[in-house]
Design a protein around this motif. Structure first.
Motif, short mmCIF file in Angstrom:
data_model
loop_
_atom_site.label_atom_id
_atom_site.label_comp_id
_atom_site.label_asym_id
_atom_site.label_seq_id
_atom_site.Cartn_x
_atom_site.Cartn_y
_atom_site.Cartn_z
N ARG A 27 -38.87 47.40 30.63
CA ARG A 27 -38.95 48.11 31.90
C ARG A 27 -38.33 47.29 33.03
O ARG A 27 -37.70 47.84 33.92
CB ARG A 27 -40.42 48.42 32.22
N LEU A 28 -38.54 45.97 32.98
CA LEU A 28 -37.95 45.10 34.00
C LEU A 28 -36.43 45.15 33.92
O LEU A 28 -35.73 45.18 34.95
CB LEU A 28 -38.44 43.67 33.80
N LYS A 29 -35.90 45.17 32.70
CA LYS A 29 -34.45 45.25 32.51
C LYS A 29 -33.89 46.54 33.10
O LYS A 29 -32.77 46.55 33.65
CB LYS A 29 -34.13 45.16 31.02
N LEU A 30 -34.66 47.63 32.99
CA LEU A 30 -34.19 48.92 33.53
C LEU A 30 -34.40 49.02 35.04
O LEU A 30 -33.55 49.60 35.75
CB LEU A 30 -34.95 50.06 32.84
N ALA A 31 -35.52 48.47 35.54
CA ALA A 31 -35.87 48.67 36.95
C ALA A 31 -35.19 47.68 37.89
O ALA A 31 -34.80 48.05 39.01
CB ALA A 31 -37.39 48.59 37.11
N ALA A 32 -35.07 46.42 37.44
CA ALA A 32 -34.53 45.39 38.35
C ALA A 32 -33.14 45.72 38.88
O ALA A 32 -32.87 45.49 40.07
CB ALA A 32 -34.54 44.03 37.64
N LEU A 76 -30.73 38.25 40.12
CA LEU A 76 -31.00 37.20 39.13
C LEU A 76 -32.02 37.67 38.09
O LEU A 76 -31.89 37.38 36.89
CB LEU A 76 -31.49 35.94 39.82
N LEU A 77 -33.01 38.42 38.55
CA LEU A 77 -34.04 38.92 37.64
C LEU A 77 -33.45 39.90 36.63
O LEU A 77 -33.79 39.86 35.44
CB LEU A 77 -35.14 39.59 38.46
N ALA A 78 -32.56 40.79 37.08
CA ALA A 78 -31.93 41.75 36.18
C ALA A 78 -31.09 41.03 35.13
O ALA A 78 -31.12 41.38 33.93
CB ALA A 78 -31.06 42.72 36.97
N LEU A 79 -30.34 40.01 35.55
CA LEU A 79 -29.52 39.24 34.60
C LEU A 79 -30.40 38.51 33.60
O LEU A 79 -30.09 38.47 32.39
CB LEU A 79 -28.64 38.25 35.36
N ILE A 100 -42.80 36.68 37.09
CA ILE A 100 -42.07 36.44 38.34
C ILE A 100 -41.62 37.76 38.96
O ILE A 100 -41.70 37.96 40.17
CB ILE A 100 -40.87 35.51 38.09
N GLY A 101 -41.16 38.68 38.11
CA GLY A 101 -40.73 39.98 38.62
C GLY A 101 -41.86 40.75 39.26
O GLY A 101 -41.72 41.34 40.35
N ILE A 102 -43.04 40.75 38.62
CA ILE A 102 -44.20 41.47 39.17
C ILE A 102 -44.69 40.83 40.46
O ILE A 102 -44.89 41.50 41.49
CB ILE A 102 -45.33 41.50 38.13
N LEU A 103 -44.85 39.50 40.43
CA LEU A 103 -45.34 38.80 41.62
C LEU A 103 -44.35 38.89 42.77
O LEU A 103 -44.74 39.06 43.94
CB LEU A 103 -45.63 37.34 41.28
#
Length: 387
Positions: A27-32, A76-79, A100-103
């Motif tokens: 989900r992070l990969k899709l949302a970031a 950076l988070l998406a990468l 890190i993404g959530i916080l």
């Protein structure tokens, strides 16, 4: 205790941790990647906007800097998420990336809401950030409680630095409490739904595994004798027919031995069937230890065994049969501490290279040879040619 079909105490433990991490990282990969374009749009909209007060200038500067920071952060988070998803062995790094993404998302939401207090009472960024985090990511109940409680604390402190109107400050803090409570409820609902799916999946997998084990067991029982583990009559017949065709095609010889324990009925009558079963099992074990990997050994009923010897001519078949007769006489003299003096009679039938006959003819020949061995005094090997 289970509530609504879910054991909530179990849900706070480590089960489904890998599935949770895979879900969150995906989900992070899709949302970031969706955040940087939004940040760029905000920067463009606020850049060069005329200001009418010091507070508005500070607000504008804070908003732009916050979105620049978010732009770099989410890029950076998406990468990182894209790079880490196909690397499951980087477990801790993957978990750190998700955390890190959530916080970071919640921190930016609280930050922008606090900056907005310089010119407005709006706390929409907190609402959006908390809702997205609750709906996009999976959180264990205790983790969600700590996460949104921490976000609320950060928000309450942040707006205390920027909102000077006591009434608005109180109102926004109460509204922030409501937002975090709603986000917590959404997170718990998401986790409960996930837990139900995982529980059902585990039950299905467990039932599938049990079914496969039962099928394997039934398949095994359909082809093997339950007492000895050797092939049964049906499975042995299929192998013989296959080997007969192969022997005909390749021009190879083949032998069939029929073995019958001598005076076995007397053992059952005198010592009982448990001893008789032990004799059968030990005989099967002894015979199996003496045959080649290419040979096929079966128990076809009672004290009777058959042995198929592919690529084996009559002379070799006699030698093997005589060796087996001697092994039984020597090694099965005593069984379970009883002096039984076991012997075996063996009927041999052989097909020379380049010849062919049916299994029925081969079986009948070995049966006649066995009868002949019994008639001549037992504990011997006799041969009969197939008709």
């Amino acid at each position: 205790m289970p509530i609504g079909g879910i054991n909530w105490q179990a849900l706070t433990q480590q089960q489904w941790r890998a599935e949770q991490l895979e879900h969150n990282l995906h989900r992070l990969k899709l949302a970031a990647p969706l955040a940087p374009p939004v940040n760029l749009l905000h920067i463009w909209m606020f850049w060069g906007r005329p200001v009418q007060s010091d507070n508005e200038a500070l607000w504008l500067q804070g908003i732009i800097l916050a979105h620049v920071g978010m732009l770099l952060f989410f890029t950076l988070l998406a990468l990182a998420a894209w790079w880490l998803e196909p690397r499951p062995h980087w477990q801790r790094v993957r978990q750190a990336c998700v955390s890190i993404g959530i916080l970071g998302t919640l921190g930016f939401a609280a930050l922008i809401s606090s900056i907005d207090q310089l010119v407005t009472s709006n706390i929409t960024p907190l609402l959006v950030g908390c809702t997205l985090v609750a709906l996009v990511f999976l959180h264990r109940p205790l983790s969600a409680l700590l996460l949104f409680a921490g976000t609320l604390g950060l928000f309450i402190w942040g707006i205390g630095q920027t909102q000077n109107d006591p009434a608005l400050l109180l109102s926004n803090r109460v509204n922030g409490l409501s937002i975090c409570a709603i986000a917590l409820a959404l997170a718990w609902s998401q986790w409960r739904h996930f837990a139900k799916i995982q529980s059902q999946q585990q039950r299905l997998e467990s039932q599938q595994q049990l079914l496969e084990q039962q099928n394997a067991r039934l398949s095994y029982l359909a082809e093997h004798d339950p007492l000895t583990g050797l092939l049964n009559r049906r499975a042995f017949g299929e192998i013989v027919n296959h080997e007969l065709l192969r022997a005909e095609r390749n021009g190879q010889p083949l032998c069939l031995l029929m073995l019958d324990l001598d005076h076995f009925k007397q053992i059952n009558d005198h010592y009982g069937h448990p001893v008789g079963d032990s004799v059968i099992r030990q005989t099967a074990s002894l015979l199996a230890s003496q045959v080649r990997a290419s040979d096929s050994l079966a128990r076809i009923g009672g004290e009777e065994f058959v042995l198929l010897l592919p690529e084996c001519d009559l002379q070799q078949g006699r030698q093997i049969a005589e060796l087996l007769r001697q092994r039984v006489e020597q090694q099965l003299r005593r069984v379970d501490g009883l002096e039984l003096g076991l012997t075996v009679s063996i009927g041999l039938a052989a097909i020379p290279a380049g010849h062919f006959c049916s299994y029925a003819s081969l079986y009948a020949a070995s049966d006649r040879a066995l009868y002949q061995a019994k008639h001549k005094g037992r504990n011997r090997v006799e041969y009969q040619a197939p008709a």
